[in-house]
Design an enzyme around this catalytic site. Sequence first.
Site, PDB file in Angstrom:
ATOM      1  N   SER A 161       6.111 -19.401   0.110  1.00 41.53           N
ATOM      2  CA  SER A 161       6.961 -18.853  -0.808  1.00 41.53           C
ATOM      3  C   SER A 161       7.197 -17.297  -0.584  1.00 41.53           C
ATOM      4  O   SER A 161       7.684 -17.095   0.461  1.00 41.53           O
ATOM      5  CB  SER A 161       6.384 -19.215  -2.226  1.00 41.53           C
ATOM      6  N   ASP A 264      13.075 -27.896  -4.477  1.00 41.94           N
ATOM      7  CA  ASP A 264      12.904 -26.646  -4.464  1.00 41.94           C
ATOM      8  C   ASP A 264      14.294 -25.797  -4.680  1.00 41.94           C
ATOM      9  O   ASP A 264      15.098 -25.933  -3.961  1.00 41.94           O
ATOM     10  CB  ASP A 264      12.294 -26.180  -3.252  1.00 41.94           C
ATOM     11  N   HIS A 294       8.824 -26.972  -5.249  1.00 42.52           N
ATOM     12  CA  HIS A 294       8.404 -25.800  -4.473  1.00 42.52           C
ATOM     13  C   HIS A 294       6.729 -25.765  -4.974  1.00 42.52           C
ATOM     14  O   HIS A 294       6.299 -26.189  -5.930  1.00 42.52           O
ATOM     15  CB  HIS A 294       8.924 -24.440  -5.588  1.00 42.52           C
TER      16      HIS A 294
END
Length: 327
Positions: A161, A264, A294
């Site tokens: 991320s 995501d 995600h």
Amino acid sequence: MEAPPPSSDPYKFLNITLNSDGSLTRHREFPKLPPTEQSKDIPLNQTNNTFIRIFKPRNIPPESKLPILVYFHGGGFILYSAASAPFHESCTKMADRLQTIILSVEYRLAPEHRLPAAYEDAVEAVLWLRDQARGAINGGDCDTWLKDGVDFSKCFVMGSSSGGNIVYNVALRVVDTDLTPVKIQGLIMNQAFFGGVEPSDSESRLKDDKICPLPATHLLWSLCLPDGVDRDHVYSNPIKSSGPQENEKMGRFPSTLINGYGGDPLVDRQRQVAEMLKARGVHVETRFDKDGFHACELFDGNKAKALYETVEAFMKSCSSTGPSPNM
């Protein structure tokens, strides 16, 4: 009456309050875990309260020389820690599964420390590793876990991320730095956090996602980017804002793995970064699962297993072809 979408109040969604002095109150975070027999903390910069949590595998074969993986956790640049339970546990499992020494970096968080603070901490961690390697070779200072049992010519840099964004930005910053004897053989961007003013197709389609709703990601960028810039800044949108200097440096990146998931909202940005790097001549491997969301590998054992297998295969392929001549 229908429940409001998860994105209706991004501060509430993220469980944060912005204080009058510009700091955040973080109301609910993952528990922080202490080091275990497999891990320990080494101060990085005491002024900045940064550190490196080192993880080693169990049952290391005698006389083995393990690769090193420098890891940056996620959290949108504003949340979490190298000690946060999901990242601590994930690094513990990766160290065992990959038979790798992992250096998980505690970097400064925004908005108390806006970008490029996290990038500066990341570079400092890479330079710390270089200095440890030089100490091991020259008979100087070197941590005991690194002194004899690692191969400094087999180093990788990975992030998830916001950590994936850090991987990209730290590579730009160290590509011209002499890291000898450390050789970075590969970069691994897992569900990397990039953005832009105009929403991508996946962001529009998944604007009310339960993990990364669009108003929440917009708030994250407003809290972490330098004051006075928008989401097309080069830190968040390198596709739009990279100049000739960045483009030239990208072309000297080592082999890069980009991993993402169809559920995501950030996945289109990740695909675009992969294409951008390929266009600059970088050897890029991609793995985009149709399923998944995600950060799913932190909560789904099967997704974690598949990710570790992908990372392991990538590391082996890089080791067989040799490191980039530039990193």
